[in-house]
Design a protein around this motif. Structure first.
Motif, PDB file in Angstrom:
ATOM      1  N   GLN A  40       0.788  -1.220  -0.065  1.00 30.62           N
ATOM      2  CA  GLN A  40       0.103   0.032  -0.172  1.00 30.62           C
ATOM      3  C   GLN A  40       0.867   1.311  -0.083  1.00 30.62           C
ATOM      4  O   GLN A  40       0.481   2.315  -0.473  1.00 30.62           O
ATOM      5  CB  GLN A  40      -0.903  -0.026   1.008  1.00 30.62           C
ATOM      6  N   TRP A  41       2.197   1.030   0.512  1.00 33.54           N
ATOM      7  CA  TRP A  41       2.878   2.536   0.774  1.00 33.54           C
ATOM      8  C   TRP A  41       3.374   2.727  -0.719  1.00 33.54           C
ATOM      9  O   TRP A  41       3.529   3.882  -1.042  1.00 33.54           O
ATOM     10  CB  TRP A  41       4.068   2.130   1.646  1.00 33.54           C
ATOM     11  N   LEU A  42       3.920   1.966  -1.477  1.00 34.74           N
ATOM     12  CA  LEU A  42       4.426   2.052  -2.694  1.00 34.74           C
ATOM     13  C   LEU A  42       3.060   2.561  -3.453  1.00 34.74           C
ATOM     14  O   LEU A  42       3.488   3.293  -4.506  1.00 34.74           O
ATOM     15  CB  LEU A  42       5.008   0.562  -3.340  1.00 34.74           C
ATOM     16  N   ALA A  43       1.962   1.962  -3.474  1.00 37.32           N
ATOM     17  CA  ALA A  43       0.930   2.329  -4.200  1.00 37.32           C
ATOM     18  C   ALA A  43       0.641   3.990  -4.024  1.00 37.32           C
ATOM     19  O   ALA A  43       0.279   4.565  -4.910  1.00 37.32           O
ATOM     20  CB  ALA A  43      -0.184   1.639  -4.171  1.00 37.32           C
ATOM     21  N   SER A  44       0.564   4.220  -2.657  1.00 38.69           N
ATOM     22  CA  SER A  44       0.160   5.584  -2.386  1.00 38.69           C
ATOM     23  C   SER A  44       1.412   6.505  -2.840  1.00 38.69           C
ATOM     24  O   SER A  44       1.009   7.581  -3.318  1.00 38.69           O
ATOM     25  CB  SER A  44       0.185   5.785  -0.669  1.00 38.69           C
ATOM     26  N   LEU A  45       2.695   5.884  -2.736  1.00 38.32           N
ATOM     27  CA  LEU A  45       3.740   6.876  -3.620  1.00 38.32           C
ATOM     28  C   LEU A  45       3.575   7.160  -5.031  1.00 38.32           C
ATOM     29  O   LEU A  45       3.872   8.387  -5.352  1.00 38.32           O
ATOM     30  CB  LEU A  45       5.176   6.119  -3.164  1.00 38.32           C
ATOM     31  N   LEU A  46       3.119   6.208  -5.580  1.00 35.86           N
ATOM     32  CA  LEU A  46       2.620   6.552  -7.080  1.00 35.86           C
ATOM     33  C   LEU A  46       1.869   7.340  -7.235  1.00 35.86           C
ATOM     34  O   LEU A  46       1.526   8.101  -8.393  1.00 35.86           O
ATOM     35  CB  LEU A  46       2.451   5.093  -7.579  1.00 35.86           C
ATOM     36  N   THR A  47       0.677   7.228  -6.378  1.00 33.22           N
ATOM     37  CA  THR A  47      -0.709   7.990  -6.597  1.00 33.22           C
ATOM     38  C   THR A  47      -0.387   9.480  -6.206  1.00 33.22           C
ATOM     39  O   THR A  47      -0.497  10.557  -6.889  1.00 33.22           O
ATOM     40  CB  THR A  47      -1.670   7.625  -5.383  1.00 33.22           C
ATOM     41  N   PHE A  54      -4.964   5.316  -7.446  1.00 32.10           N
ATOM     42  CA  PHE A  54      -4.533   4.563  -6.295  1.00 32.10           C
ATOM     43  C   PHE A  54      -4.932   2.611  -6.389  1.00 32.10           C
ATOM     44  O   PHE A  54      -3.984   1.886  -6.362  1.00 32.10           O
ATOM     45  CB  PHE A  54      -5.148   4.829  -4.766  1.00 32.10           C
ATOM     46  N   SER A  55      -6.087   2.651  -7.064  1.00 35.99           N
ATOM     47  CA  SER A  55      -6.513   1.581  -7.733  1.00 35.99           C
ATOM     48  C   SER A  55      -5.444   0.980  -8.768  1.00 35.99           C
ATOM     49  O   SER A  55      -5.047  -0.392  -8.937  1.00 35.99           O
ATOM     50  CB  SER A  55      -7.733   1.493  -8.112  1.00 35.99           C
ATOM     51  N   THR A  56      -5.096   1.828  -9.715  1.00 34.32           N
ATOM     52  CA  THR A  56      -4.278   1.335 -10.765  1.00 34.32           C
ATOM     53  C   THR A  56      -2.704   1.111 -10.167  1.00 34.32           C
ATOM     54  O   THR A  56      -1.979   0.075 -10.451  1.00 34.32           O
ATOM     55  CB  THR A  56      -4.284   2.319 -11.811  1.00 34.32           C
ATOM     56  N   ALA A  57      -2.400   1.975  -9.216  1.00 36.66           N
ATOM     57  CA  ALA A  57      -0.938   1.683  -8.503  1.00 36.66           C
ATOM     58  C   ALA A  57      -1.013   0.471  -7.708  1.00 36.66           C
ATOM     59  O   ALA A  57      -0.028  -0.431  -7.643  1.00 36.66           O
ATOM     60  CB  ALA A  57      -0.724   2.955  -7.928  1.00 36.66           C
ATOM     61  N   THR A  58      -2.095   0.146  -7.116  1.00 36.72           N
ATOM     62  CA  THR A  58      -2.165  -1.006  -6.224  1.00 36.72           C
ATOM     63  C   THR A  58      -2.109  -2.416  -7.275  1.00 36.72           C
ATOM     64  O   THR A  58      -1.398  -3.340  -6.661  1.00 36.72           O
ATOM     65  CB  THR A  58      -3.371  -1.266  -5.376  1.00 36.72           C
ATOM     66  N   LEU A  59      -2.729  -2.327  -8.371  1.00 40.07           N
ATOM     67  CA  LEU A  59      -2.710  -3.327  -9.355  1.00 40.07           C
ATOM     68  C   LEU A  59      -1.228  -3.353  -9.784  1.00 40.07           C
ATOM     69  O   LEU A  59      -0.705  -4.470 -10.019  1.00 40.07           O
ATOM     70  CB  LEU A  59      -3.487  -3.297 -10.609  1.00 40.07           C
ATOM     71  N   ALA A  60      -0.676  -2.322 -10.133  1.00 41.73           N
ATOM     72  CA  ALA A  60       0.862  -2.117 -10.648  1.00 41.73           C
ATOM     73  C   ALA A  60       1.896  -2.998  -9.683  1.00 41.73           C
ATOM     74  O   ALA A  60       2.720  -3.563 -10.130  1.00 41.73           O
ATOM     75  CB  ALA A  60       1.228  -0.814 -11.040  1.00 41.73           C
TER      76      ALA A  60
END
Length: 242
Positions: A40-47, A54-60
């Motif tokens: 989740q931390w990495l996904a939030s960084l991308l967002t 965030f949803s796309t980042a979580t998938l990535a």
């Protein structure tokens, strides 16, 4: 920088202890460093960087985890198929032959490379300080094990191994093979069985990751570890002369 005979003999246990510490993170109870998992931390960084939602980042990040888990399983299985799963699991070092086939034409340490890639996948399931701990400690321990094995092989095999080391990179694989292939034949069945844990982790990410539940994937990892302990009895046999 090389591991002691004790470290090499108990390398699987030491790896397990390091992984457990990375997930338990006793320091987090004292310092209160983390509240979210690395995924989740990495996904939030991308967002926050504005690259994607965030949803796309979580998938990535999930796809990245699947890739690392698969890459780790492939490199370790490929290496074990040519080296022999009994040698891979043995507590003693073997220097009676030099393997110059399969992945060993591209990189000298495909097994350790596979373990490190696998660690990147597992790091996504723990919290950021645990992920950093895993990457640093597992990476450092891998280098110590490599140092011990390469010193041992230089003493046992001499100039042919020196020439091999000069031609083939230690950890960053070359796209093209660096040496001529030997006549070694892979034992794929035993290799897959011997690396059943690695494949179980890949399946856990690939099959359970879409639920976006790190705990569920971690449960799959634990089941894979149990399966590997059972499979170990079928791939090990008494040590050969070294």
């Amino acid at each position: 920088m090389k591991a002691t005979a004790f470290e090499f003999r108990f390398r699987f246990l030491i790896h397990t202890v390091l992984y457990v510490l990375g997930f338990v993170m006793p320091w987090n109870k004292w310092l209160h460093l983390d509240t979210v998992r690395t995924w989740q931390w990495l996904a939030s960084l991308l967002t926050r960087a504005g690259w994607m939602g965030f949803s796309t980042a979580t998938l990535a990040v999930l796809i990245l985890g699947i890739f690392f888990a698969l890459a780790g399983a492939v490199w370790r299985t490929w290496g074990a198929a040519y080296l022999g799963s009994d040698v891979v699991k043995d507590a003693a070092m073997h220097g009676h032959r030099m393997v110059a086939a399969g992945p060993y034409r591209h990189v000298r340490n495909p097994l350790y490379l596979g373990t490190f890639l696998h660690t990147f996948a597992l790091a996504l399931l723990t919290m950021p300080s645990g992920a950093l701990f895993l990457l640093l400690t597992i990476g450092f321990f891998q280098l110590r094990l490599i140092g011990a094995e390469e010193t041992f092989l230089r003493q046992k095999l001499g100039e042919p191994y020196e020439m091999y080391c000069a031609a083939v990179p230690r950890l960053l694989p070359s796209l093209r093979s660096r040496i001529a292939a030997s006549d070694a034949k892979p034992a794929w069945g035993r290799a897959v069985l011997g690396e059943i844990y690695m494949w179980g982790v890949f399946v856990s990410f690939a099959a359970l990751g879409w639920m976006y539940n790190s705990i569920l994937i971690l449960q799959g990892v634990i089941v894979s570890l149990g399966a590997s302990l059972v499979a170990r009895a079928f791939v090990t046999k008494p040590s050969q002369a070294v």
